[in-house]
Design an enzyme around this catalytic site. Structure first.
Site, mmCIF file in Angstrom:
data_model
loop_
_atom_site.group_PDB
_atom_site.id
_atom_site.type_symbol
_atom_site.label_atom_id
_atom_site.label_comp_id
_atom_site.label_asym_id
_atom_site.label_seq_id
_atom_site.Cartn_x
_atom_site.Cartn_y
_atom_site.Cartn_z
ATOM 1 N N ASN A 77 -3.072 8.559 3.513
ATOM 2 C CA ASN A 77 -1.905 8.110 4.018
ATOM 3 C C ASN A 77 -1.895 8.075 5.661
ATOM 4 O O ASN A 77 -1.037 7.556 6.080
ATOM 5 C CB ASN A 77 -0.848 9.043 3.588
ATOM 6 C CG ASN A 77 -0.429 8.777 2.296
ATOM 7 O OD1 ASN A 77 -0.773 7.621 1.423
ATOM 8 N ND2 ASN A 77 -0.113 9.640 1.286
ATOM 9 N N HIS B 186 1.005 4.172 -2.781
ATOM 10 C CA HIS B 186 0.577 5.274 -2.605
ATOM 11 C C HIS B 186 2.034 6.361 -2.962
ATOM 12 O O HIS B 186 1.546 7.438 -3.485
ATOM 13 C CB HIS B 186 0.256 5.677 -1.043
ATOM 14 C CG HIS B 186 -1.138 5.288 -0.761
ATOM 15 N ND1 HIS B 186 -2.037 5.607 0.300
ATOM 16 C CD2 HIS B 186 -2.104 4.538 -1.380
ATOM 17 C CE1 HIS B 186 -3.009 4.908 0.238
ATOM 18 N NE2 HIS B 186 -3.067 4.225 -0.596
ATOM 19 N N ARG C 68 0.781 -1.333 0.197
ATOM 20 C CA ARG C 68 -0.179 -0.017 -0.019
ATOM 21 C C ARG C 68 0.764 1.366 -0.090
ATOM 22 O O ARG C 68 0.563 2.175 -0.637
ATOM 23 C CB ARG C 68 -0.994 -0.046 1.042
ATOM 24 C CG ARG C 68 -1.849 1.007 1.050
ATOM 25 C CD ARG C 68 -2.957 0.892 2.291
ATOM 26 N NE ARG C 68 -3.906 1.993 2.364
ATOM 27 C CZ ARG C 68 -3.990 2.664 3.375
ATOM 28 N NH1 ARG C 68 -3.310 2.514 4.503
ATOM 29 N NH2 ARG C 68 -5.001 3.821 3.461
ATOM 30 N N HIS D 206 -5.818 -6.432 -2.659
ATOM 31 C CA HIS D 206 -6.601 -6.360 -1.523
ATOM 32 C C HIS D 206 -7.138 -7.471 -0.801
ATOM 33 O O HIS D 206 -7.412 -7.891 0.140
ATOM 34 C CB HIS D 206 -8.017 -5.785 -1.813
ATOM 35 C CG HIS D 206 -8.112 -4.270 -2.184
ATOM 36 N ND1 HIS D 206 -9.154 -3.504 -2.611
ATOM 37 C CD2 HIS D 206 -7.076 -3.330 -1.906
ATOM 38 C CE1 HIS D 206 -8.771 -2.184 -2.611
ATOM 39 N NE2 HIS D 206 -7.396 -2.063 -2.180
#
Length: 327
Positions: free
Chosen positions: A94, A67, A63, A192
């Protein structure tokens, strides 16, 4: 051709070659083979030593990598601190990113071996891959040579990172902005399968979808009832965690896509994969294919993501500390 013309031609050719070399300063496998030959092994050893104590960090790191790459490219800017709380890590998407200390600890080990050589951006990318592999997920190649950015901006992060509430049109645009297509969107969403979320990311779907105290009709009603009974018991719950692929969170598999087709994807952005004919078809194809096929597709897309707007050559810097630009 006259002697003077030949010299001019030779100079021009060399200039053109230099220009081509500069514009193609790209990532390469084993970039640190000479400058810091033990770097990749140090990162791998640290991951192997610690990831089994906190296997959920694999999901946290992928993740973080995602990001980071979606804001100014894969340049480690998500790691930077700000004295005025205006950095990427202060942006809403974040605030739940984890793994900063893990990256800092790896950086200190690499710095001890080769000061000022290995970028924080490369450390994120390598540690992400190694942690996914160490917890049973797919392997992918990680060419290195990224350099660290010196700018980190909250507003850019808020505007560039896909949100759990986004519809397919918005997500497609945000991915396209980074040179990623619908195939990449669907395949990377598959991460996910090892993810967890907080109730706050889906509270509106459960309790107030259109502002009238209603539930999102695209979410399986039986699953929604189960979530409200046992997990997210009220709209104000910001702390309870939920598995994105219940019962299979520790396994990097196709389970997430099974959840999506059963209308049990947690986010609006998960459900959105069924609202576009192309993405819906891609989900079906992945489910009809093998796990090996999914791993191969994931490797392609995540390596492609790792190349987004990278800084190489003399761009950016090699930070001494990942949270701070060099003074």
């Amino acid at each position: 051709m006259k002697m003077g013309s030949q010299s001019s031609f030779r100079v021009l050719s060399l200039c053109l070659l230099a220009l081509v070399a500069l514009t193609h300063a790209q990532l390469q496998l084993g970039f640190y083979a000479k400058s810091c030959p033990k770097a990749e092994q140090i990162i791998l050893n640290f991951v192997h030593e610690h990831i089994h104590n906190a296997p959920s960090l694999a999901a946290a790191l992928i993740r973080m990598h995602f990001h980071d790459c979606f804001v100014r490219g894969c340049d480690g800017s998500v790691l930077l601190n700000s004295t005025s709380n205006q950095a990427e890590k202060n942006a809403p998407p974040n605030l739940t990113v984890r793994g900063f200390d893990f990256i800092d600890r790896i950086k200190s080990l690499v710095e001890a071996e080769c000061p000022g050589v290995v970028s924080c951006a490369d450390i994120i990318t390598l540690a992400t891959r190694d942690s996914i592999v160490a917890t049973g997920g797919p392997f992918w190649k990680v060419p290195t040579g990224r350099r660290d950015g010196v700018i980190s901006n909250l507003v850019e992060a808020r505007n560039s990172i896909p949100a759990p509430t986004n519809n397919i049109t918005t997500i497609q645009t945000l991915f396209a902005n980074q040179g990623l297509d619908l195939q990449d969107l669907v395949v990377l969403s598959g991460a996910h399968t090892i993810g967890v979320s907080h109730c706050s990311s889906l509270s509106n779907r459960l309790f107030n979808f259109t502002g009238k105290g209603d539930q999102d009709p695209s979410l399986d009603s039986e699953y929604a009832t189960n979530l409200k009974t046992f997990k997210c018991k009220n709209i104000n719950d910001n702390t309870t965690k939920i598995e994105m692929d219940p019962g299979s969170r520790k396994t990097f598999d196709l389970g997430y896509y099974n959840q999506v087709v059963k209308r049990r994807g947690l986010f609006v952005s998960d459900a959105a994969l069924l609202t576009n004919s192309v993405t819906k078809s891609l989900v079906t194809q992945l489910l009809q294919g093998s796990l090996e096929n999914f791993y191969a597709e994931f490797a392609n897309s995540v390596e492609k993501m790792g190349r987004i707007k990278v800084k190489t050559g003399t761009e950016g810097e090699i930070r001494k500390h990942c949270a701070l630009v060099n003074s």
